[in-house]
Design an enzyme around this catalytic site. Structure first.
Site, PDB file in Angstrom:
ATOM      1  N   ASP A  13       0.811  -1.228   0.000  1.00 33.18           N
ATOM      2  CA  ASP A  13       0.000   0.000   0.000  1.00 33.18           C
ATOM      3  C   ASP A  13       0.839   1.270   0.000  1.00 33.18           C
ATOM      4  O   ASP A  13       0.438   2.293   0.558  1.00 33.18           O
ATOM      5  CB  ASP A  13      -0.953   0.023   1.220  1.00 33.18           C
ATOM      6  CG  ASP A  13      -1.872  -1.170   1.234  1.00 33.18           C
ATOM      7  OD1 ASP A  13      -2.362  -1.535   0.157  1.00 33.18           O
ATOM      8  OD2 ASP A  13      -2.069  -1.752   2.309  1.00 33.18           O
ATOM      9  N   HIS A  41      -4.714  -1.545  -5.865  1.00 31.35           N
ATOM     10  CA  HIS A  41      -3.965  -0.377  -6.318  1.00 31.35           C
ATOM     11  C   HIS A  41      -4.934   0.768  -6.617  1.00 31.35           C
ATOM     12  O   HIS A  41      -5.759   0.663  -7.511  1.00 31.35           O
ATOM     13  CB  HIS A  41      -3.118  -0.739  -7.539  1.00 31.35           C
ATOM     14  CG  HIS A  41      -1.973  -1.655  -7.191  1.00 31.35           C
ATOM     15  ND1 HIS A  41      -1.188  -2.263  -8.120  1.00 31.35           N
ATOM     16  CD2 HIS A  41      -1.498  -2.039  -5.993  1.00 31.35           C
ATOM     17  CE1 HIS A  41      -0.262  -2.991  -7.506  1.00 31.35           C
ATOM     18  NE2 HIS A  41      -0.449  -2.873  -6.214  1.00 31.35           N
TER      19      HIS A  41
HETATM   20  P1  IMP Z   1      -2.389 -12.759   1.481  1.00 32.13           P
HETATM   21  O1  IMP Z   1      -1.487 -12.173   0.433  1.00 32.13           O
HETATM   22  O2  IMP Z   1      -3.871 -12.508   1.223  1.00 32.13           O
HETATM   23  O3  IMP Z   1      -2.093 -14.205   1.771  1.00 32.13           O
HETATM   24  O4  IMP Z   1      -2.085 -11.986   2.858  1.00 32.13           O
HETATM   25  C1  IMP Z   1      -0.801 -12.060   3.459  1.00 32.13           C
HETATM   26  C2  IMP Z   1      -0.479 -10.750   4.148  1.00 32.13           C
HETATM   27  O5  IMP Z   1      -0.298  -9.726   3.186  1.00 32.13           O
HETATM   28  C3  IMP Z   1      -1.583 -10.251   5.083  1.00 32.13           C
HETATM   29  O6  IMP Z   1      -0.985  -9.560   6.145  1.00 32.13           O
HETATM   30  C4  IMP Z   1      -2.362  -9.277   4.207  1.00 32.13           C
HETATM   31  O7  IMP Z   1      -3.072  -8.312   4.948  1.00 32.13           O
HETATM   32  C5  IMP Z   1      -1.223  -8.657   3.421  1.00 32.13           C
HETATM   33  N1  IMP Z   1      -1.684  -8.155   2.123  1.00 32.13           N
HETATM   34  C6  IMP Z   1      -2.069  -8.866   1.055  1.00 32.13           C
HETATM   35  N2  IMP Z   1      -2.373  -8.052   0.020  1.00 32.13           N
HETATM   36  C7  IMP Z   1      -2.165  -6.798   0.449  1.00 32.13           C
HETATM   37  C8  IMP Z   1      -2.261  -5.504  -0.180  1.00 32.13           C
HETATM   38  O8  IMP Z   1      -2.594  -5.317  -1.338  1.00 32.13           O
HETATM   39  N3  IMP Z   1      -1.923  -4.453   0.611  1.00 32.13           N
HETATM   40  C9  IMP Z   1      -1.503  -4.593   1.886  1.00 32.13           C
HETATM   41  N4  IMP Z   1      -1.396  -5.763   2.494  1.00 32.13           N
HETATM   42  C10 IMP Z   1      -1.721  -6.861   1.791  1.00 32.13           C
END
Ligand code: IMP
Length: 438
Positions: A13, A41
């Site tokens: 982010d 995004h």
């Molecule tokens: P996952 O990618 O859904 O397995 O999540 C793994 C970690 O990455 C978690 O802490 C999510 O909150 C974080 N996360 C996944 N996608 C994003 C994003 O686009 N922005 C910020 N954090 C993310």
């Protein structure tokens, strides 16, 4: 001609989408190289205000090709939904391409994601529940389904059937889930409905087939033509599968090594790596975050920065800028320079803190880098340096001299701590709210 990787230097982010949207004007090809629709995004431009999850942020520039690289995991139903939303806003997706080697997120992946989180209980990772981790697990376990498989319906049917046999056994025998009273029962029924899944995915495959390409051949042609290529990262170093705060990580590699693999171009062809860092820190999901603020300053950052997850709507955890984490990222990713985003969010602070090291309260040891162990990291305390705020509105600044001296000093201090120049400073979400220093 140049190949530029745009990489997140923190916990995700950071504003990579807006930076890519800004740089895309003279690009030939924009490639997303990892992650899936866990990404969010945000792009604000003359077409409107968009939240992109899968589609690369170059889509708003007519004539630019946008590729979902082989390293991305794709939920085709979600992708079609996003394309529909863009079409409604008048954004043409003719120039969207999908690498045939990219893996599919199948309906059972979000289910397994949720079952795993439920099993972890208090130790949950706070994933986005989009099935990203389980899709990468299947890829590495060599039983994943890929975009190219959608183009061979009979083989696809058989593969879904085989996969579902395993999933049904896993759900019932291992997770012991799916009783009528189970809150996940409706999702389990949906995620294991073989006929419906096959129909929906093959229909999606037909709709997407004109967009499917050999990604590597497309990249090769762009390199040969001398086009500018932008590699659009997802998440940031601190969530990298190898280098992030394990296990509070995603399942792919946001750093430039991941870009080479996930886009299909030789690592040596990357000319420039632009690290994107927010002027403070945010994270969604669990895990240690040394500079996290749970006081009014944290609330001010969240409200002024509109820090709510783009994919999930969860409030983001906010804190002061962590120069140790960014320096760690600089070393791993080799940034040519940094784009510092959301400087304007700090406009109203009297005093701004920057974490320049960590201190272990147990041993008194000073840490200058990120430890491997999440439990050690969780107990480290930030060592702060305080800088004066500028108490002035920077959102109208368009060039470096427009920034108040304290804001310039803040950027220069972050630059010195990172050891690489800050080439871009953004002071708002609009395309023109970008100060280029280079
Ligand atoms: P996952 O990618 O859904 O397995 O999540 C793994 C970690 O990455 C978690 O802490 C999510 O909150 C974080 N996360 C996944 N996608 C994003 C994003 O686009 N922005 C910020 N954090 C993310």
């Amino acid at each position: 001609m140049s190949v530029i990787a745009v990489v997140g230097a923190q916990w995700g982010d950071e504003g990579k989408g807006r930076v890519v949207d800004y740089l895309a004007a003279d690009a030939g090809l924009v490639i997303r190289y990892g992650g899936g629709n866990n990404a969010g995004h945000t792009v604000v431009n003359p077409h409107g205000h968009f939240k992109l999850h899968l589609v690369p942020s170059g889509i708003f520039h007519p004539g630019i090709r946008n590729l979902l690289g082989n390293g991305v995991v794709i939920n085709p139903i979600a992708l079609l939904g996003e394309m529909d939303g863009l079409a409604t806003a008048g954004v043409d997706c003719q120039n969207l391409f999908i690498a045939d080697r990219a893996h599919l997120v199948m309906p059972w992946h979000p289910l397994i994601d949720q079952l795993e989180e439920r099993e972890r209980g208090a130790a949950r990772l706070g994933t986005t529940s989009r099935g990203i981790g389980p899709a990468y697990v299947d890829k590495v376990a060599r039983r994943g389904l890929r975009i190219v498989d959608l183009l061979e319906p009979e083989a696809f049917r058989r593969s879904v059937s085989t996969a579902l046999e395993r999933i049904r056994r896993t759900v019932a025998d291992y997770y012991r889930a799916g009783d009528p009273g189970d809150e996940l029962a409706p999702l389990i029924a949906e995620a294991t409905d073989e006929a419906a899944i096959v129909d929906a995915y093959l229909a999606a495959g037909e709709q997407l087939s004109s967009h499917v390409v050999d990604g590597q051949a497309m990249v090769d042609a762009a390199l040969d033509a001398g086009d500018r290529i932008l590699l659009e990262g997802q998440l940031g170093t601190m969530r990298d599968i190898d280098w992030g705060v394990y296990p509070f990580v995603t399942s792919s590699s946001p750093i430039p090594g991941g870009a080479s693999l996930g886009a299909g171009l030789p690592a040596v062809r990357i000319d420039r790596v632009l690290g994107v860092a927010k002027a403070y820190t945010t994270a969604v999901g669990a895990g240690p975050l040394p500079t996290e603020l749970t006081d009014v300053d944290g609330d001010e950052l969240r409200e002024r920065g509109v820090e709510y997850g783009t994919s999930t709507g969860r409030p983001r955890r906010c804190g002061w800028y962590d120069a140790v984490a960014v320096r760690f990222s600089v070393r791993l990713a080799g940034y040519s320079s940094i784009a510092l985003t959301k400087l304007d969010v700090l406009d109203r602070f009297e005093r701004i803190r920057v974490c320049v090291a960590y201190r272990d309260p147990q041993s008194g040891r000073r840490w200058e880098t990120v430890p491997a162990s999440a439990s050690v990291y969780a107990r480290l305390e930030p060592v702060y340096e305080d800088l004066p705020g500028w108490n002035a509105d920077t959102r109208a600044a368009r060039s470096w001299p427009d920034l108040p001296p304290e804001a310039q000093a803040y950027v220069r201090r972050l630059e010195a701590l990172a050891g690489v120049p800050v080439s871009h400073v953004s002071v708002g979400p609009e395309r023109e709210q970008m100060i280029v220093r280079a």
